[in-house]
Design a protein around this motif. Structure first.
Motif, PDB file in Angstrom:
ATOM      1  N   ASP A   1      -9.503  -4.658   5.063  1.00 57.65           N
ATOM      2  CA  ASP A   1      -8.130  -4.293   5.425  1.00 57.65           C
ATOM      3  C   ASP A   1      -8.074  -3.098   6.382  1.00 57.65           C
ATOM      4  O   ASP A   1      -7.480  -2.066   6.078  1.00 57.65           O
ATOM      5  N   PRO A   2      -8.677  -3.202   7.583  1.00 59.56           N
ATOM      6  CA  PRO A   2      -8.682  -2.054   8.509  1.00 59.56           C
ATOM      7  C   PRO A   2      -7.310  -1.713   9.074  1.00 59.56           C
ATOM      8  O   PRO A   2      -7.119  -0.635   9.611  1.00 59.56           O
ATOM      9  N   PHE A   3      -6.329  -2.659   8.944  1.00 55.63           N
ATOM     10  CA  PHE A   3      -4.995  -2.414   9.498  1.00 55.63           C
ATOM     11  C   PHE A   3      -4.013  -1.909   8.441  1.00 55.63           C
ATOM     12  O   PHE A   3      -2.824  -1.761   8.723  1.00 55.63           O
ATOM     13  N   ALA A   4      -4.492  -1.670   7.225  1.00 55.43           N
ATOM     14  CA  ALA A   4      -3.593  -1.302   6.121  1.00 55.43           C
ATOM     15  C   ALA A   4      -2.756  -0.072   6.466  1.00 55.43           C
ATOM     16  O   ALA A   4      -3.239   0.889   7.065  1.00 55.43           O
ATOM     17  N   ILE A   5      -1.479  -0.133   6.056  1.00 51.96           N
ATOM     18  CA  ILE A   5      -0.563   0.989   6.294  1.00 51.96           C
ATOM     19  C   ILE A   5      -0.762   2.032   5.202  1.00 51.96           C
ATOM     20  O   ILE A   5      -0.788   1.711   4.015  1.00 51.96           O
ATOM     21  N   GLN A   6      -0.900   3.297   5.623  1.00 55.56           N
ATOM     22  CA  GLN A   6      -1.147   4.373   4.663  1.00 55.56           C
ATOM     23  C   GLN A   6       0.080   5.251   4.438  1.00 55.56           C
ATOM     24  O   GLN A   6       0.415   5.581   3.310  1.00 55.56           O
ATOM     25  N   ILE A   7       0.738   5.649   5.509  1.00 60.31           N
ATOM     26  CA  ILE A   7       1.931   6.499   5.411  1.00 60.31           C
ATOM     27  C   ILE A   7       2.947   6.005   6.448  1.00 60.31           C
ATOM     28  O   ILE A   7       2.561   5.511   7.526  1.00 60.31           O
TER      29      ILE A   7
ATOM     30  N   THR B   1       0.812  -1.224   0.000  1.00 61.77           N
ATOM     31  CA  THR B   1       0.000   0.000   0.000  1.00 61.77           C
ATOM     32  C   THR B   1       0.843   1.270   0.000  1.00 61.77           C
ATOM     33  O   THR B   1       0.350   2.322  -0.378  1.00 61.77           O
ATOM     34  N   CYS B   2       2.113   1.187   0.422  1.00 57.27           N
ATOM     35  CA  CYS B   2       2.989   2.358   0.365  1.00 57.27           C
ATOM     36  C   CYS B   2       4.439   1.908   0.457  1.00 57.27           C
ATOM     37  O   CYS B   2       4.735   0.793   0.914  1.00 57.27           O
ATOM     38  N   CYS B   3       5.353   2.764  -0.012  1.00 53.97           N
ATOM     39  CA  CYS B   3       6.786   2.441  -0.022  1.00 53.97           C
ATOM     40  C   CYS B   3       7.592   3.666   0.378  1.00 53.97           C
ATOM     41  O   CYS B   3       7.172   4.791   0.133  1.00 53.97           O
ATOM     42  N   GLU B   4       8.766   3.431   0.929  1.00 52.42           N
ATOM     43  CA  GLU B   4       9.763   4.479   1.147  1.00 52.42           C
ATOM     44  C   GLU B   4      11.126   3.903   0.801  1.00 52.42           C
ATOM     45  O   GLU B   4      11.374   2.707   1.013  1.00 52.42           O
ATOM     46  N   TYR B   5      12.023   4.758   0.291  1.00 53.62           N
ATOM     47  CA  TYR B   5      13.323   4.320  -0.211  1.00 53.62           C
ATOM     48  C   TYR B   5      14.392   5.217   0.407  1.00 53.62           C
ATOM     49  O   TYR B   5      14.278   6.442   0.347  1.00 53.62           O
ATOM     50  N   PHE B   6      15.406   4.621   1.031  1.00 54.65           N
ATOM     51  CA  PHE B   6      16.458   5.382   1.709  1.00 54.65           C
ATOM     52  C   PHE B   6      17.823   4.905   1.206  1.00 54.65           C
ATOM     53  O   PHE B   6      18.171   3.735   1.384  1.00 54.65           O
ATOM     54  N   ALA B   7      18.565   5.813   0.574  1.00 56.70           N
ATOM     55  CA  ALA B   7      19.931   5.500   0.144  1.00 56.70           C
ATOM     56  C   ALA B   7      20.920   6.199   1.068  1.00 56.70           C
ATOM     57  O   ALA B   7      20.615   7.251   1.630  1.00 56.70           O
ATOM     58  N   ASP B   8      22.095   5.630   1.191  1.00 56.07           N
ATOM     59  CA  ASP B   8      23.163   6.177   2.026  1.00 56.07           C
ATOM     60  C   ASP B   8      22.742   6.225   3.496  1.00 56.07           C
ATOM     61  O   ASP B   8      22.846   7.252   4.170  1.00 56.07           O
ATOM     62  N   CYS B   9      22.253   5.089   4.005  1.00 55.67           N
ATOM     63  CA  CYS B   9      21.827   4.975   5.407  1.00 55.67           C
ATOM     64  C   CYS B   9      23.042   4.794   6.316  1.00 55.67           C
ATOM     65  O   CYS B   9      24.133   4.491   5.846  1.00 55.67           O
TER      66      CYS B   9
END
Length: 1101
Positions: free
Chosen positions: A498-504, A397-405
């Motif tokens: 899907d009441p537990f779905a991740i939004q942000i 339902t959502c994604c985040e991308y982190f480079a150079d962690c």
């Protein structure tokens, strides 16, 4: 891909010039001192790698020598897998479904047959495989393809029942054709149906077995061009398999039976088996079962043969999951699968069909999974799959991308994630082990986080174009399981499923703090710990966040941004809070008329929560129903570990929460942020009567043709919503009649809170859906114990800027153009004891020093705010608040995702528009550096999951099961060839099986066939010209050069040229030889005629 239009660039430069002139003198001199290091030459867009399970798979093949697996899909995609970390994605241009795949075993080539009746030859000897030849059939539909081991002649079966033969080297048709009417009995009047199977006898290459759908099997003699035997059964055939000795074959049928035939006993089958049928006592035929779609017959040197089949279950097993059946001797194992079986292959020790097969594993391709079963161990355990094929385990339902962690982050996540692994896998190594890893120079850590519909959050190691799951967090554990009580459902659920779905998601890599917002208007804050704990009571805050406009006149215009009387924080909209258990009376109070009030959407569990090492719940925040109106879904979220604050907003307003003191600091409607400076006249709005929140547009699909706002069912629903296609001409000069103004973005920073300030302070910048950027000043107590005791003071302090369209992203630069990251706290172990706890206390007392410019000169421009909206970008000098640069990103479309990213030698703004354009703008000058028409927005999934990150990396979900990674960095594009793995590695082909002394002496071993003589043009003639069209690959054989460079490329080109020349010379030799043979034949006939007529008189002719 189109490069950017130069006219647009010139227009943008003119606009920048005019805006910088009109923006006042204070900003312009400062900018002249800033040198922008990034140029258009630093940018190039290309796909890097695709991860995940192939979406809608349709076929599969395996090279037993190279140990490579190929999977084709219904959209014409081709995915190749070697050892873990060696993956490749290719795409057929037509997009037609791949119906069959055949490796040229140990040759580094693959044949694919598509549903549009085309056949393609892929070269796998380069890092990016390419098509060498294609053949498009015009009159016949392809149904089956077979390529014998070490043969260059490909058999193609068709829907009409005919078999054509193709030379895979030249991709030309042979004149040799097996017509269906010659293969079947002359007395038979019915058509036998499409060809469903072709294979040569393991012991005699000159004998070909042909299976027809109607139930007829033909043993065809290739040399004599006639049928030796015909075998007829009264049930349709789905597949055929040989015994390795070539004396028996087995057929699977539509009634769930298997028939075993002796090749010389054509009357009736030698044996009939119904694996899952109930055997009647009176000796009658067993009850029919479901069709057996495929069977494989594999022999072992020391034990019983294996019969492996899919399907064939009894019809009375309603609701039973799809099964793979393994019959070995007297034992029959039925292995249940989670999804329907698309295809399966048995992996054997030898590539030779005339030797004992010695099967050791079965690869089962399911609709949504790939399973490999170990045949050598009791109980047939599965191998642990090392590929990242579980992205879609629950819909993303959502994604985040982190480079150079931070470098210690991936090991920390891996160590806690390794404890979550399942047990009971096979102890052997993964059997698909071909190829070699690339020699990548990219060494920085990269992490992808995916949020899912079932409330899980997955952390993935994405370093060096690989992908591996690190850790899985289940957020639904915090809540009570929903009961089937109808009244309870009405109280709690604001989405259908899907009441537990991740939004942000908001994540701070340095402190490892995580905050997730769910679709049911809830927030969970997590801390990372290496120690297991049990939480007796989950800490809970409940927030009433409702927008109410009373019937009143519009507020008067004017008034200073920072000098007006502001509402007391939290007082404007009372927010009942509780830190007690979720069974507090306020969580279930209804008003006397039955209207729900103060009711959260989900119930937080009241029993103790055992939390293993990894992410552990710190605090739960829930929005509650207000006077019968449900809470609106959360549209924006931010977290700052240095300040100990989270902030979230929706279409009603925003709330700031102190997660250290577990209190709500600010709870305001959006209008109240403006105070007396509200530029819009807003109409009074009556309370909504519907249960469904109107602002829940975060996870729904879009339909650009729709004009009405429908109910958002759930993040995974196919129901479409027009929330992204609304009118976006939100000009600040016009009076907006829309009362609601949603909060769309936040940014924590240390900057100037008001115009003309001389010192920087911690601030929160707020962006709204009407294009306004507002500042909120944060007054924090000193770090340490006082931070936990004294209150944090939060004061709205005026408007910074207005742009067209919703605000998407904000960032800050110092006076040299260097990116200013938000302040953060370094990670410490929260559950430490003894000496470790002292270290923790020291870490908590240290307030990280934010990188800030000198503030000795008042009103000197020492920071620049970068603001990007759906339509435009602005750079604003601080503290004067002068706009020094402005750029219109798009007029006809709108930006879906914008990020301020750090490249190797500078910073830029990266944007993805709904019309498919990917753009980058320089900072601070906002010059267009890249504009490529990459990918038109086809569904909401792409918009919801597209994200940019530092160092030129980006990603999005290209299908429900696959992540596509791309780069917009020229440097990465140039190094990509080295980073990709190699599929083909030089391996010696195993020796052919020994015939043995007696078989060699008396015959009985495998007999070979000179296919060249039989199928070549000399004996078989030419194929019908209109039957198929030959299409050379890109630039003919030069497709082989791939992305080779320098001397290697020159050598490859020279070799290819020689090959082409040799091929043409060979063809010339063949034509010359044919002409000589024709001339000899003509001379011989002429001489014979002369001898016959020599002694005859003229009247005898």
């Amino acid at each position: 891909m189109k490069k950017f239009n130069i006219r647009k660039v010139l227009d943008g430069l003119k606009e920048q010039a005019s805006s910088s002139v009109s923006s006042g003198q204070s900003g312009a001199p400062e900018n002249n001192l800033m040198h922008e290091t990034l140029q258009s030459e630093n940018f190039q867009l290309c796909k890097t790698v695709r991860h995940g399970f192939p979406y809608q798979p349709s076929s599969m093949a395996h090279d037993p020598v190279q140990k490579i697996l190929a999977i084709g899909t219904q959209s014409g995609a081709l995915r190749l897998f070697g050892r873990p970390g060696v993956e490749c994605y290719c795409q057929h241009e037509s997009g037609a479904a791949v119906i069959s795949l055949q490796f040229l075993i140990n040759e580094g080539a693959l044949v694919s047959a598509l549903a549009d009746d085309s056949v393609h030859l892929w070269n796998l000897r380069q890092r990016r495989p390419a098509i060498l030849h294609s053949l498009k059939f015009n009159r016949e539909r392809i149904t089956f393809v077979h390529l014998p081991f070490q043969s260059k002649w490909l058999y193609i079966g068709t829907e009409k029942g005919n078999i054509h033969i193709v030379n895979v080297e030249s991709f030309t048709l042979s004149g040799y054709v097996i017509m269906w009417n010659k293969a079947i009995e002359l007395s038979s009047k019915a058509h036998p149906g499409p060809v469903v199977h072709i294979s040569d006898n393991p012991m005699d290459e000159g004998k070909l077995i042909i299976g027809y759908e109607a139930g007829i099997v033909v043993l065809w003699d290739l040399k004599s061009k006639k049928a030796d035997y015909r075998y007829t059964y009264d049930e349709a055939i789905h597949s055929v398999a040989w015994h390795h000795e070539g004396k028996q074959f087995i057929c699977s049928h539509s009634d769930g039976t298997l028939t075993i035939w002796n090749i010389k006993g054509q009357g009736k089958p030698f044996q009939t088996i119904t694996p899952h049928g109930k055997q009647p006592k009176d000796g009658k035929k067993p009850e029919p079962c479901k069709p057996i779609l495929k069977v494989e017959y594999k022999t072992t040197r020391l034990g019983d043969p294996f019969m492996i089949l899919s399907g064939g279950l009894s019809y009375d097993t309603v609701g039973r999951r799809p099964c793979l059946t393994v019959m070995h001797g007297k034992s029959t194992a039925v292995l249940e699968m989670d999804y329907p079986i698309v295809d399966f292959l048995t992996l054997c020790e030898t590539p030779y069909s005339n030797d004992f097969q010695e099967p050791y594993a079965v690869v089962v391709l399911l609709e949504k999974d790939l399973v490999v079963i170990d045949l050598a161990q009791n109980g047939y355990p599965i191998f642990e799959n090392p590929y990242p094929l579980t992205i879609h385990e629950s819909p993303v339902t959502c994604c985040e991308y982190f480079a150079d962690c931070p470098v210690d982050l991936i090991p920390a996540l891996y160590s806690v994630g390794s404890r979550q692994k399942r047990q009971g896998y096979s102890k052997k190594e993964w059997p698909i082990s071909g190829g070699n890893w690339g020699l990548g120079t990219q060494s920085y850590p990269e992490i992808i986080i995916t949020g899912h519909a079932d409330g899980t959050v997955k952390f993935w190691d994405a370093s060096a174009i690989m992908l591996q799951v690190l850790y899985k967090l289940k957020t639904a554990k915090v809540f009570e399981k929903s009961r089937n009580n109808k009244e309870d459902k009405q109280n709690t659920e604001i989405v259908d499923e899907d009441p537990f779905a991740i939004q942000i998601m908001a994540w701070c890599p340095e402190s490892r703090m995580l905050c997730v917002a769910g679709v049911s208007a809830n927030l969970i804050i997590y801390r990372f710990s290496r120690q297991e704990i049990t939480t007796e009571v989950v800490q809970l805050l409940e927030v009433r966040l409702q927008y109410e406009v009373n019937d009143m006149e519009s507020p008067p215009e004017g008034g200073g941004g920072g000098d007006r009387d502001l509402p007391t924080p939290g007082a404007a909209s009372p927010s009942p809070q509780t830190t007690g258990p979720p069974t507090h009376p306020s969580t279930s109070s209804n008003s006397s008329d039955g209207v729900r009030d103060n009711v959260p959407c989900l119930k937080v569990r009241s029993t103790p929560l055992k939390q293993s090492s990894g992410y552990q719940v710190e605090l739960v925040v829930q929005l509650v129903w207000v006077s019968g109106e449900p809470p609106q879904q959360i549209t924006s979220l931010a977290l700052n570990s240095s300040y100990g604050l989270i902030v979230f907003g929706n279409s009603n307003g925003l709330a700031v929460v102190d997660y250290l003191q577990k209190t709500v600091l600010l709870n305001l409607g959006t209008v109240e942020l403006y105070g007396s400076n509200d530029p819009y006249q807003r109409q009074a709005r009556s309370p909504r009567k519907t249960r469904q929140p109107a602002g829940g547009n975060g996870l729904c699909d879009i339909n650009e043709g729709s004009a009405s706002e429908d109910r958002c069912k759930s993040p995974t629903s196919d129901h479409r919503d027009n929330s992204f296609s609304r009118s976006r001409s939100s000009s600040v000069t016009s009076i907006d009649k829309e009362a609601r103004e949603a909060i769309t973005s936040f940014h924590f920073c240390e900057t100037f809170a008001r115009k003309g300030d001389s010192a920087i302070t911690p601030c929160l910048y707020v962006g709204t859906s009407l294009g306004t950027v507002l500042a909120v000043a944060l007054n924090l107590p000193p770090a340490g114990e006082q931070r936990l005791l004294q209150p944090v003071i939060v004061l709205p302090s005026g408007t910074l800027a207005r742009l067209k369209g919703s605000i998407l992203r904000m960032a800050f630069l110092d006076n040299t153009g260097t990116f200013l990251p938000p302040a953060f706290e370094t990670w410490y172990e929260p559950n430490a004891a003894g000496a470790d706890s002292e270290e923790r206390d020291k870490a908590r007392k240290r307030r990280p020093v934010s990188v800030s410019p000198s503030t000795s000169q008042e009103l000197q421009e020492s920071q620049y705010a970068v603001v990007c909206s759906e339509k435009q970008a602005k750079v604003i000098a601080l503290p004067s608040q002068n706009c020094i640069f402005k750029h219109s990103i798009t007029e006809t479309s709108f930006v879906l995702r914008a990020d301020v990213v750090q490249m190797n030698i500078g910073n830029c703004v990266a944007c993805f528009c709904a019309n498919g354009h990917i753009m980058t703008l320089s900072l601070p000058g906002l010059r267009p550096l890249l504009d490529v028409n990459y990918l038109p927005l086809t569904d909401m999934r792409i918009a919801r999951t597209f994200c940019f990150t530092n160092l030129g990396q980006a990603m999005y979900l290209t299908s429900p099961t696959e992540i596509q990674r791309i780069t917009y960095s020229q440097e990465t594009c140039e190094n990509l060839q080295e980073m990709l793995g190699e599929l083909f590695t030089p391996v010696e082909t195993p020796e052919a099986p020994n015939r043995g002394f007696f078989k060699g002496l008396f015959g009985g071993g495998a007999t070979s066939l000179d296919r060249e003589e039989l199928f070549g043009e000399t004996q078989a003639g030419k194929a019908s010209r209109g039957l198929a069209q030959h299409i050379p690959g890109p630039q003919g054989l030069e497709g082989m050069k791939g992305a080779a460079s320098g001397v290697v490329a020159d050598l490859a080109r020279a070799r290819i040229a020689l090959d082409e020349r040799g091929q043409k010379l060979g063809e010339l030799d063949e034509r010359t030889a044919a002409m000589l043979a024709s001339a000899d034949s003509f001379g011989k006939h002429a001489h014979d005629m002369m001898l016959k007529c020599k002694d005859k008189k003229w009247y005898q002719f």
